[in-house]
Each structure stands twice: as structure tokens, then as C-alpha cells.
Design an enzyme around this catalytic site. Sequence first.
Site, short mmCIF file in Angstrom:
data_model
loop_
_atom_site.label_atom_id
_atom_site.label_comp_id
_atom_site.label_asym_id
_atom_site.label_seq_id
_atom_site.Cartn_x
_atom_site.Cartn_y
_atom_site.Cartn_z
N GLU A 29 0.82 -1.21 0.00
CA GLU A 29 0.00 0.00 0.00
C GLU A 29 0.86 1.26 0.00
O GLU A 29 0.41 2.32 -0.43
CB GLU A 29 -0.93 -0.01 1.21
CG GLU A 29 -1.94 -1.14 1.17
CD GLU A 29 -2.69 -1.33 2.47
OE1 GLU A 29 -3.86 -1.74 2.43
OE2 GLU A 29 -2.11 -1.06 3.55
N GLY A 97 -12.05 -4.31 2.96
CA GLY A 97 -13.00 -5.33 2.55
C GLY A 97 -14.37 -4.73 2.36
O GLY A 97 -14.82 -3.92 3.19
N MET A 191 -8.49 -3.07 9.32
CA MET A 191 -7.94 -3.36 10.64
C MET A 191 -7.16 -2.18 11.22
O MET A 191 -6.40 -2.37 12.17
CB MET A 191 -7.05 -4.61 10.56
CG MET A 191 -7.80 -5.85 10.11
SD MET A 191 -6.79 -7.35 10.05
CE MET A 191 -6.66 -7.73 11.80
N GLU A 192 -7.38 -0.97 10.67
CA GLU A 192 -6.61 0.18 11.16
C GLU A 192 -7.40 1.48 11.31
O GLU A 192 -7.15 2.26 12.23
CB GLU A 192 -5.43 0.47 10.22
CG GLU A 192 -4.39 -0.62 10.13
CD GLU A 192 -4.74 -1.71 9.14
OE1 GLU A 192 -4.29 -2.86 9.31
OE2 GLU A 192 -5.49 -1.42 8.17
N ASP A 215 -11.60 -6.85 -1.75
CA ASP A 215 -12.33 -8.11 -1.71
C ASP A 215 -13.67 -7.88 -1.04
O ASP A 215 -13.86 -6.91 -0.31
CB ASP A 215 -11.54 -9.19 -0.96
CG ASP A 215 -11.22 -8.77 0.46
OD1 ASP A 215 -11.97 -9.16 1.38
OD2 ASP A 215 -10.23 -8.04 0.66
#
Length: 254
Positions: A29, A97, A191-192, A215
Amino acid sequence: MHSTDTTDDAALFAACVGAPAVVVAMPEEAEPFLQLASRRCEHPQLVGNASFHALELAGRAVLLVRTGIGLVNAASALTAAVERFEPGVVVSAGSCGGLRADVNVGDLVVGTEFRYADADATAFGYAPGQVPGMPEAYPASADLVTAASRLVAGGNGTVWRGTMLSGGSFVTAENVGGARGTFPEALSTDMESTALAQVCQAHGRKFLAVRSISDLCGPAADQQFHLELDLVARLSADAVVELLSTLPAPAHQG
């Protein structure tokens, strides 16, 4: 192509004081920002599990922070960046996601509020996703949401604006029903971002997330469910650089 004159790292990092910080989790990223930079430091600063890169993007200084994956890595790295560089603006970039059933891979999500996906203190009267003693949700900067209103997604993607979730667990097709049932308005999960939003609120920094969907947590039968990370990372990076180009420069950079 970035300049080969990267010997003056001290000057590049000095220019990042007060400049925007772009925060990503993974090297994949970070790579498109490094490729898009007209100048970049030769030696990034290493802080715990994180790395800080001083860049020149869109004609201005930008601090690129690669945190590592997860809420704790994100919060600790951004806290260190705030203490060292005092960014006025923080943007979470990279992949996410797709959670809501009508989003698709390659779409761009601009977060307007951020919630924890798997915090549960409802037995004590707190809202789902609320950490005791903390807000139910963390809002994005209204100014940055407005500035992002003209962003377009690459290819045939759609730009969505709304709630983003973050948690310590991956949301999959097997458990997506619970997340959708609890947070029916949520567009995406990572997750951040919520941890970053919490740090920004604590330190009075403007925050926004601009991530691209890599995804789908629960794809329908006719949906493409996955897109390669490098492609998604570039979609997010292009949008973030476009956003940065519209922001006023800090006084010392003007």
C-alpha cells in the site's frame, strides 16, 4: 519518476513537520506513493514496527507512515508520527474489505464515520462497537469529506461515502452476517482506520480515510470477489494524491 537527489533526508523530514500524513498498513500500500513521489527520502525513519518516509507529492511535503497491520500497530505508529511531526491532516489509505452487499471490488470508500467492528460491551449498556468510556463512533473531518466530494474512482468503480468499520478479526463470508446485522449502514471493514480516527480525535487532528475495496466479505453469485492488492493500492493512492492537491499548504510551505 522521483528525483535521484535523495541525500538531504534531514531537509525532507523537516519539511514534513505540520504537513499531511498518509497512513498505510502494508508495503504494497506504500509502494504507489513512493512511485508517485517527485522526491523521497533515501533512508526512512524506523519507529518500532513502523517506517516513516518523507515525500514530495503533488508539489508538497507529505509524511508517509507504514504502520504494519492491526489496530495496535496503527495507533502506536500514528501517535509517534503526531509527536514527531505534528501533522494537521491524517489520511488513511490502502485496501479494505467490502461489507455492504451493494459495493464492489475496485470501488472507493470515503469514510465519514468510523466504528469498531468487534468491540462488545453491550452487557453494560454501551452501543455495539463502543469501547467503554469512548464515543460510539469517530467522525471524519467535515472539511476533508467536503474536499473529497469530487474524487472519482479509477476504472468503472463507484465512490461511496459512509461508515467504515475496523476490528481485530477478518470479516469473511462465514461471519459477515453478524457484522451486517449489527452495522447495516457500514460500507467496508479494515484493521486500522478506526484506531487512527481515535488517535486523531485525541490529538485534535483532522482525519479521513480513502480506501479501495480489494475483496468482498460476502459476495453475491454474480460479483467479482477479489482484486489484486497492487491494483487496489494504486486506486487509493491516486485518489489520495488528488485530494492532497486540493488542500491548502501549511503556512511554512506556502
